[in-house]
Design a protein around this motif. Sequence first.
Motif, short mmCIF file in Angstrom:
data_model
loop_
_atom_site.label_atom_id
_atom_site.label_comp_id
_atom_site.label_asym_id
_atom_site.label_seq_id
_atom_site.Cartn_x
_atom_site.Cartn_y
_atom_site.Cartn_z
N ARG A 95 0.12 -3.65 -1.92
CA ARG A 95 -0.41 -3.49 -0.79
C ARG A 95 0.69 -3.06 0.75
O ARG A 95 0.04 -2.93 1.15
N ALA A 96 1.78 -3.46 -0.12
CA ALA A 96 2.94 -2.97 0.58
C ALA A 96 3.00 -1.27 0.99
O ALA A 96 3.51 -1.26 1.55
N LEU A 97 3.03 -0.69 -0.38
CA LEU A 97 2.71 0.76 0.01
C LEU A 97 0.84 0.91 0.75
O LEU A 97 1.99 1.84 1.66
N ILE A 98 0.32 0.45 0.40
CA ILE A 98 -0.35 0.81 1.55
C ILE A 98 -0.47 0.55 2.86
O ILE A 98 -0.42 0.95 3.62
N ALA A 99 0.04 -0.29 3.15
CA ALA A 99 0.59 -1.23 4.64
C ALA A 99 1.83 -0.14 5.45
O ALA A 99 1.88 0.02 6.67
N ALA A 100 2.70 0.59 3.96
CA ALA A 100 3.93 1.59 4.57
C ALA A 100 2.95 2.74 5.19
O ALA A 100 3.57 3.73 5.78
N ASP A 129 -10.71 -4.33 -0.83
CA ASP A 129 -11.70 -4.96 -0.52
C ASP A 129 -10.87 -6.14 0.23
O ASP A 129 -11.61 -6.56 1.86
N GLN A 130 -9.77 -6.37 0.56
CA GLN A 130 -9.54 -7.28 0.91
C GLN A 130 -8.27 -6.29 2.72
O GLN A 130 -8.01 -6.81 3.72
N VAL A 131 -8.00 -5.15 2.13
CA VAL A 131 -7.44 -4.98 3.02
C VAL A 131 -7.90 -3.50 3.47
O VAL A 131 -7.43 -2.53 4.73
N ALA A 132 -9.33 -3.12 3.48
CA ALA A 132 -9.63 -2.28 4.08
C ALA A 132 -11.54 -2.57 3.94
O ALA A 132 -11.67 -3.38 3.27
N GLU A 133 -12.05 -1.75 4.80
CA GLU A 133 -13.91 -1.59 4.47
C GLU A 133 -14.13 -0.57 3.81
O GLU A 133 -14.08 0.74 3.98
#
Length: 144
Positions: A95-100, A129-133
């Motif tokens: 999750r943190a890598l995707i956010a970065a 599914d929680q962080v993207a569409e």
Amino acid sequence: MLTIGPLEPTDRDGWQRLFAGYNEFYGRTMPPEFFDQAWTRFRRAEEVHALGARLDGQLVGIAHFLTHASTTAPDSCYLQDLFTAPEARGKGAARALIAAVTDWAKERGCGRVYWSTHESNATARRLYDQVAENRGFILYQIPL
């Protein structure tokens, strides 16, 4: 403590173990020159980029990404590879890598970050599914 940042020269062995694990997950083996080529490109940070996730100072996750032009929007950022060591899963590294990567892309004026995963990768898809569409696109390819 979880931190995200660029890969350092001393990360080479840890990065290669993680990248090999990523490729093994998808049933691929890579010749040594592919690792060398990717590492060289990441160190130049021109065409492709990499970030690492560290848990208590230990490299436990990697993200590889690149930008490309778009005909319908600002440039896009493609998150090509994302992998977290099995022992670190569920601790927020992916999750943190995707956010970065998303922050990196925003800073450079990209209009979107996108990626693909295999439909059977249920564990990753729960996070995605929680962080993207999921826009419902199906990926086709022609191996050359």
